[in-house]
Scaffold this active site. Structure first.
Site, PDB file in Angstrom:
ATOM      1  CG  HIS A  94      -1.899  -1.201   1.129  1.00  0.00           C
ATOM      2  ND1 HIS A  94      -2.979  -1.242   0.266  1.00  0.00           N
ATOM      3  CD2 HIS A  94      -1.894  -2.391   1.763  1.00  0.00           C
ATOM      4  CE1 HIS A  94      -3.605  -2.401   0.383  1.00  0.00           C
ATOM      5  NE2 HIS A  94      -2.955  -3.121   1.296  1.00  0.00           N
ATOM      6  CG  ASP A 100       2.790   4.941  -9.010  1.00  0.00           C
ATOM      7  OD1 ASP A 100       2.794   3.875  -9.644  1.00  0.00           O
ATOM      8  OD2 ASP A 100       2.800   6.068  -9.557  1.00  0.00           O
ATOM      9  NE  ARG A 103      -1.906   2.367  -7.420  1.00  0.00           N
ATOM     10  CZ  ARG A 103      -2.590   2.692  -6.306  1.00  0.00           C
ATOM     11  NH1 ARG A 103      -2.408   3.883  -5.742  1.00  0.00           N
ATOM     12  NH2 ARG A 103      -3.459   1.850  -5.809  1.00  0.00           N
ATOM     13  N   GLY A 127     -11.391  -3.394  -4.301  1.00  0.00           N
ATOM     14  CA  GLY A 127      -9.991  -3.542  -3.936  1.00  0.00           C
ATOM     15  C   GLY A 127      -9.479  -2.221  -3.395  1.00  0.00           C
ATOM     16  CD  GLU A 150      -8.332  -4.770   0.373  1.00  0.00           C
ATOM     17  OE1 GLU A 150      -8.301  -4.035  -0.638  1.00  0.00           O
ATOM     18  OE2 GLU A 150      -7.740  -5.850   0.448  1.00  0.00           O
ATOM     19  CD  GLU A 179     -14.323 -12.396  -6.682  1.00  0.00           C
ATOM     20  OE1 GLU A 179     -13.468 -12.339  -7.576  1.00  0.00           O
ATOM     21  OE2 GLU A 179     -14.163 -11.904  -5.552  1.00  0.00           O
ATOM     22  CD  GLU A 193      -3.908   0.060  -9.153  1.00  0.00           C
ATOM     23  OE1 GLU A 193      -3.005   0.069  -8.299  1.00  0.00           O
ATOM     24  OE2 GLU A 193      -4.054  -0.867  -9.959  1.00  0.00           O
ATOM     25  CD  GLU A 202      -1.585  -8.235  -8.426  1.00  0.00           C
ATOM     26  OE1 GLU A 202      -0.589  -7.514  -8.352  1.00  0.00           O
ATOM     27  OE2 GLU A 202      -2.692  -7.882  -7.966  1.00  0.00           O
ATOM     28  CG  HIS A 351       3.759   0.715  -8.354  1.00  0.00           C
ATOM     29  ND1 HIS A 351       2.606   1.379  -8.758  1.00  0.00           N
ATOM     30  CD2 HIS A 351       3.380  -0.556  -8.138  1.00  0.00           C
ATOM     31  CE1 HIS A 351       1.589   0.529  -8.767  1.00  0.00           C
ATOM     32  NE2 HIS A 351       2.025  -0.644  -8.390  1.00  0.00           N
TER      33      HIS A 351
HETATM   34  N1  LIG Z   1      -3.268  -2.999  -8.904  1.00  0.00           N
HETATM   35  C1  LIG Z   1      -2.959  -4.133  -8.330  1.00  0.00           C
HETATM   36  N2  LIG Z   1      -2.331  -5.105  -8.974  1.00  0.00           N
HETATM   37  N3  LIG Z   1      -3.223  -4.289  -7.058  1.00  0.00           N
HETATM   38  C2  LIG Z   1      -3.760  -3.169  -6.233  1.00  0.00           C
HETATM   39  C3  LIG Z   1      -5.174  -3.464  -5.811  1.00  0.00           C
HETATM   40  C4  LIG Z   1      -5.266  -4.763  -5.094  1.00  0.00           C
HETATM   41  C5  LIG Z   1      -6.151  -4.595  -3.865  1.00  0.00           C
HETATM   42  O1  LIG Z   1      -7.416  -5.182  -4.156  1.00  0.00           O
HETATM   43  C6  LIG Z   1      -7.713  -6.186  -3.221  1.00  0.00           C
HETATM   44  N4  LIG Z   1      -8.458  -7.226  -3.938  1.00  0.00           N
HETATM   45  C7  LIG Z   1      -8.009  -7.940  -4.997  1.00  0.00           C
HETATM   46  N5  LIG Z   1      -8.969  -8.800  -5.412  1.00  0.00           N
HETATM   47  C8  LIG Z   1     -10.052  -8.587  -4.602  1.00  0.00           C
HETATM   48  C9  LIG Z   1     -11.364  -9.158  -4.534  1.00  0.00           C
HETATM   49  N6  LIG Z   1     -11.750 -10.130  -5.398  1.00  0.00           N
HETATM   50  N7  LIG Z   1     -12.222  -8.698  -3.599  1.00  0.00           N
HETATM   51  C10 LIG Z   1     -11.826  -7.726  -2.740  1.00  0.00           C
HETATM   52  N8  LIG Z   1     -10.602  -7.150  -2.738  1.00  0.00           N
HETATM   53  C11 LIG Z   1      -9.727  -7.575  -3.671  1.00  0.00           C
HETATM   54  C12 LIG Z   1      -6.361  -6.647  -2.692  1.00  0.00           C
HETATM   55  O2  LIG Z   1      -6.479  -7.202  -1.388  1.00  0.00           O
HETATM   56  C13 LIG Z   1      -5.566  -5.357  -2.692  1.00  0.00           C
HETATM   57  O3  LIG Z   1      -5.755  -4.608  -1.494  1.00  0.00           O
END
Ligand SMILES: NC(=[NH2+])NCCC[C@H]1O[C@@H](n2cnc3c(N)ncnc32)[C@H](O)[C@@H]1O
Length: 415
Positions: A94, A100, A103, A127, A150, A179, A193, A202, A351
């Protein structure tokens, strides 16, 4: 990196079973189906093994195989959720994301430049992490409600951050996977994001599409609205000399027999956090994949293919391809221009940086040469947050003095 010829991998013969179908991309790979029993003769690299199936031979991806015929990877393990959400439960990632500025600032600008889109509207921030986007919505616009979802344990702090910033009357935090949650109502705007390395890594995008289909009203807004993957053939002298050139004569000694091993070890996977300079580009970067977030389907994510046909614009050395992404935020306001977050070398650094796919052997190229082919982003059917990126290309020489042999090669970057 795949070797066409024999190599010095350990020569063994082991029995493995396919855990998923693998469709080969080229003459040196071996196609098989889930459940097939393969004989592995050489573990030529961590990602690619030399195997046999019914008297055919070829390279197979090790992540599609397992030693026993049973206990196929369980669904929940396939997403590696414990490790994934565990990594977002600490502040490290975080801090990286909030630090960043390009972003984070683009999301703030989207909110700032679309106040009417948000006035009286209901927003889902998927998220939300520490809740920064939800706090932007509640403090810079006047939404009726913001649902901040989250899954990681950081959500326990997000609730306090919302209260400490006076947004508790608008923002509600839900801890859990989107979900598995039931929101109070459908939403007008879904903001998230979700972008990973090479955009897709991911595969959080799958969760965004599920949330869109479940919770976004007809005609609602997706932020980002469009996402593109950009590619460019490039020079990477520093990386090549650091990983392979190094063995030429360290401390005046001849270590060059290790160079084939170095190519295999360092160039068989993509290099994340690569920082390509504009002058490293041999051609004009091109978007090879563009995703419309309002219409994209989860099934589309299994296999995304892009074509490219580059013209070399300067003499140099083709060391490999560099990839990055950009996303667009469409506004509903009259003349509101789309806002863009671009993680490429011609924009402010982010980043994500860029991802470099090194060739086994660099190729000298000249202005006017063509580098044409396809790139396939193939989602791993077992490990659902991972993918294989396969390039096939050929180089067409324009110079008459040295007619470049045109060749098609396959390069797999296993993430
Ligand atoms: N930009 C990225 N590559 N990652 C940044 C966002 C990712 C954030 O979304 C949350 N997150 C990811 N998938 C999920 C989901 N299905 N439901 C809730 N939170 C989520 C995860 O825990 C993290 O805090």
């Amino acid at each position: 990196m795949l070797q066409e010829r024999g190599d010095n991998g350990v020569d063994t013969t082991e029995e493995f079973f396919g855990v998923a179908d693998f469709s080969a991309y080229g003459s040196n790979q071996l196609r098989f189906s889930v459940g097939d029993k393969l004989l592995v003769h050489k573990r030529t690299s961590s990602d690619w093994w030399w195997a046999e199936l019914r008297e055919s031979f070829g390279y197979v991806p090790s992540s599609y195989l397992q030693a026993e015929a049973e206990n196929v990877v369980q669904e929940e393990d396939a997403w590696q959720d414990e490790e994934y959400f565990g990594s977002y439960g600490t502040l490290k990632l975080h801090l990286e994301m909030l630090s960043d500025k390009p972003r984070t600032e683009v999301y703030r600008q989207v909110i700032l430049t679309n106040p009417a889109t948000l006035k009286g509207k209901v927003v889902l921030d998927l998220g939300c992490g520490t809740g920064i986007i939800s706090l932007f919505c509640a403090s810079l616009a006047e939404p009726a409600a913001v649902y901040a979802v989250e899954a990681s344990t950081v959500a326990e702090y997000t609730t306090k951050l919302v209260k400490d910033n006076g947004c508790g009357d608008v923002v509600t935090v839900f801890q859990g996977r989107v979900e598995e949650l039931t929101l109070p109502e459908k939403v007008d705007v879904l903001v998230s994001e979700w972008m990973g390395n090479c955009l897709l890594f991911e595969y959080m995008v799958e969760s965004v599409l599920h949330a869109r289909d479940c919770w976004l009203k007809e005609g609602g807004m997706m932020w980002p609205s469009l996402a593109s993957i950009t590619l460019v053939p490039c020079e990477a002298f520093h990386n090549f000399s650091e990983k392979v050139g190094f063995w030429e004569n360290p401390y005046g000694l001849d270590f060059s027999c290790l160079q084939p091993l170095a190519r295999k070890e360092f160039f068989s996977k993509p290099k994340f956090n690569h920082e390509i300079q504009p002058q490293d580009c041999l051609c004009t970067p091109t978007d090879v994949i563009t995703l419309n977030m309002h219409t994209l389907q989860v099934s589309d994510l299994e296999r995304l293919q892009g074509e490219f046909s580059f013209k070399v614009e300067k003499a140099g050395t083709f060391h490999g391809f560099t990839a990055w992404f950009s996303v667009q935020f469409h506004g509903l306001e009259r003349d509101a221009a789309a806002l863009i977050l671009d993680s490429g070398p011609h924009s402010a650094p982010t980043h994500w940086k860029q991802t470099l796919f090194m060739l086994d052997t660099p190729v000298t190229v000249h202005p006017g040469d063509s580098i044409s082919g396809t790139v396939v982003f193939h989602r791993n059917p077992v490990w659902r947050r991972h993918l294989t990126i396969t390039f096939q290309w050929c180089i067409g020489g324009s110079s008459t003095e040295d007619s470049i042999q045109s060749k098609a090669s396959i390069l797999n970057g296993f993430i």
